[in-house]
Design a protein around this motif. Structure first.
Motif, PDB file in Angstrom:
ATOM      1  N   SER A  33       0.809  -1.226   0.000  1.00 58.43           N
ATOM      2  CA  SER A  33       0.000   0.000   0.000  1.00 58.43           C
ATOM      3  C   SER A  33       0.837   1.268   0.000  1.00 58.43           C
ATOM      4  N   VAL A  34       2.144   1.144   0.229  1.00 58.83           N
ATOM      5  CA  VAL A  34       3.012   2.335   0.331  1.00 58.83           C
ATOM      6  C   VAL A  34       4.335   2.048  -0.385  1.00 58.83           C
ATOM      7  N   ASP A  35       5.072   3.121  -0.667  1.00 58.62           N
ATOM      8  CA  ASP A  35       6.428   2.982  -1.190  1.00 58.62           C
ATOM      9  C   ASP A  35       7.405   2.672  -0.052  1.00 58.62           C
ATOM     10  N   ASN A  36       8.603   2.292  -0.447  1.00 57.09           N
ATOM     11  CA  ASN A  36       9.730   2.086   0.482  1.00 57.09           C
ATOM     12  C   ASN A  36       9.563   0.882   1.405  1.00 57.09           C
ATOM     13  N   MET A  37       8.647  -0.007   1.100  1.00 53.43           N
ATOM     14  CA  MET A  37       8.557  -1.242   1.868  1.00 53.43           C
ATOM     15  C   MET A  37       9.713  -2.152   1.456  1.00 53.43           C
ATOM     16  N   ARG A  38      10.242  -2.892   2.414  1.00 53.00           N
ATOM     17  CA  ARG A  38      11.319  -3.829   2.124  1.00 53.00           C
ATOM     18  C   ARG A  38      10.911  -5.238   2.548  1.00 53.00           C
ATOM     19  N   LEU A  39      11.461  -6.203   1.826  1.00 50.80           N
ATOM     20  CA  LEU A  39      11.177  -7.617   2.083  1.00 50.80           C
ATOM     21  C   LEU A  39      12.493  -8.363   2.218  1.00 50.80           C
ATOM     22  N   SER A  40      12.601  -9.131   3.293  1.00 52.52           N
ATOM     23  CA  SER A  40      13.726 -10.031   3.469  1.00 52.52           C
ATOM     24  C   SER A  40      13.215 -11.457   3.307  1.00 52.52           C
ATOM     25  N   PHE A  41      13.831 -12.186   2.346  1.00 47.24           N
ATOM     26  CA  PHE A  41      13.368 -13.547   2.074  1.00 47.24           C
ATOM     27  C   PHE A  41      14.560 -14.401   1.663  1.00 47.24           C
ATOM     28  N   GLY A  57      17.544 -14.743   2.797  1.00 46.80           N
ATOM     29  CA  GLY A  57      18.845 -14.101   2.749  1.00 46.80           C
ATOM     30  C   GLY A  57      18.989 -12.966   1.758  1.00 46.80           C
ATOM     31  N   LYS A  58      17.912 -12.611   1.059  1.00 52.43           N
ATOM     32  CA  LYS A  58      17.977 -11.517   0.093  1.00 52.43           C
ATOM     33  C   LYS A  58      17.022 -10.404   0.499  1.00 52.43           C
ATOM     34  N   ILE A  59      17.388  -9.167   0.142  1.00 54.21           N
ATOM     35  CA  ILE A  59      16.556  -7.992   0.417  1.00 54.21           C
ATOM     36  C   ILE A  59      15.928  -7.523  -0.888  1.00 54.21           C
ATOM     37  N   TYR A  60      14.623  -7.302  -0.862  1.00 54.39           N
ATOM     38  CA  TYR A  60      13.898  -6.806  -2.034  1.00 54.39           C
ATOM     39  C   TYR A  60      13.270  -5.471  -1.679  1.00 54.39           C
ATOM     40  N   TYR A  61      13.336  -4.515  -2.596  1.00 54.86           N
ATOM     41  CA  TYR A  61      12.784  -3.177  -2.392  1.00 54.86           C
ATOM     42  C   TYR A  61      11.452  -3.098  -3.144  1.00 54.86           C
ATOM     43  N   LEU A  62      10.390  -2.833  -2.391  1.00 58.15           N
ATOM     44  CA  LEU A  62       9.043  -2.856  -2.943  1.00 58.15           C
ATOM     45  C   LEU A  62       8.520  -1.445  -3.157  1.00 58.15           C
ATOM     46  N   THR A  63       7.768  -1.262  -4.216  1.00 56.10           N
ATOM     47  CA  THR A  63       7.113   0.014  -4.496  1.00 56.10           C
ATOM     48  C   THR A  63       5.601  -0.153  -4.364  1.00 56.10           C
ATOM     49  N   LYS A  64       4.899   0.941  -4.201  1.00 49.39           N
ATOM     50  CA  LYS A  64       3.452   0.905  -4.026  1.00 49.39           C
ATOM     51  C   LYS A  64       2.793   0.244  -5.241  1.00 49.39           C
ATOM     52  N   GLY A  65       1.877  -0.666  -4.967  1.00 55.29           N
ATOM     53  CA  GLY A  65       1.205  -1.397  -6.031  1.00 55.29           C
ATOM     54  C   GLY A  65       1.707  -2.817  -6.128  1.00 55.29           C
ATOM     55  N   ASP A  66       1.595  -3.397  -7.327  1.00 54.06           N
ATOM     56  CA  ASP A  66       1.981  -4.787  -7.543  1.00 54.06           C
ATOM     57  C   ASP A  66       3.475  -4.914  -7.815  1.00 54.06           C
TER      58      ASP A  66
END
Length: 242
Positions: A190-198, A200-209
């Motif tokens: 729902s927002v920008d700048n969300m991060r995901l750790s999965f 051992g890797k870090i993924y940078y998420l943006t708002k939307g899909d």
């Protein structure tokens, strides 16, 4: 199998829309795609089949054959029904193919070769071969609460796939179950700048899909950790099986 059982393809049902009955069906399993090489004086071969798929086996297309029974009042009606069925099945590309007695899944298929037709008076038999993608795909998303198609042998009870994520600190850990093959989900935030750790890797998420290259949920339990922003996360995928 009931006389009313049939299949849906290209938006129409074999029995309900054309009054033909499904006499039999043969669903062939897909074969593995193998890439093998040998060199002089070598025993056996080198197998490169899964080099580009991170170790996962790769499968080819599968064949699905159905035989339809046509029963009409006269020869003219027989040929009319035959024509309508040909237009329904052949005049389109890949479509979802759903059988009444395989609930909860569909095949992605196309009729590539000409059907075989046999007639006798006002009766006819039509044999159709679908060329399908290798995996069955669930008709619902993982986490949907649909008890009509729940399988107690294979399915997981996972009532929601929408999660509230804390803004700072440790973030929020999400356990996501996948009862099919390894698959890349759509992660909607729902927002920008969300991060995901999965794993051992870090993924940078943006708002939307977000559909992340190389990020796949394995069969069974998956631990995902979201952090760095306050918002909601929705994880969307349909599981795939042989």
């Amino acid at each position: 199998m009931s006389v009313r059982d049939g299949f849906i393809f290209n938006g129409k049902h074999s029995y309900k829309d054309f009054n033909v009955w499904l006499q039999e069906k043969k669903i062939q399993p897909p074969a593995k795609v193998k890439i093998k090489e040998t060199i002089p004086f070598m025993n056996g071969t080198y197998d490169f089949s899964s080099v580009g798929s991170n170790g996962e086996p790769v499968y080819g297309e599968r064949q699905i054959q159905v035989k339809l029974g046509l029963r009409t009042r006269n020869k003219k009606e027989l040929y009319t029904v035959y024509q309508l069925i040909l237009e329904w099945l052949e005049d389109t590309g890949r479509q979802e193919l759903l059988f009444d007695n395989i609930p909860g899944f569909y095949f992605t298929a196309e009729v590539e070769s000409a059907p075989s037709f046999e007639e006798a008076l006002m009766l006819g038999n039509l044999t159709i071969t679908f060329t399908a993608q290798p995996f069955k795909v669930s008709t619902s998303y993982m986490g949907d609460d649909i008890w009509d198609t729940f399988n107690f042998l294979t399915d997981y009870t996972q009532y929601t796939n929408i999660f509230e994520i804390n803004e700072d600190g440790p973030g929020t850990t999400v356990i996501m179950y996948n009862n099919g093959r390894n698959i890349t989900p759509v992660i909607n935030v729902s927002v920008d700048n969300m991060r995901l750790s999965f794993e051992g890797k870090i993924y940078y998420l943006t708002k939307g899909d977000n559909k992340l290259w190389g990020m796949k949920l394995k069969n069974g339990e998956n631990v995902l950790h979201f952090y760095n922003a306050l918002g909601t996360v929705k994880i969307l995928f349909r599981w795939e099986v042989l």
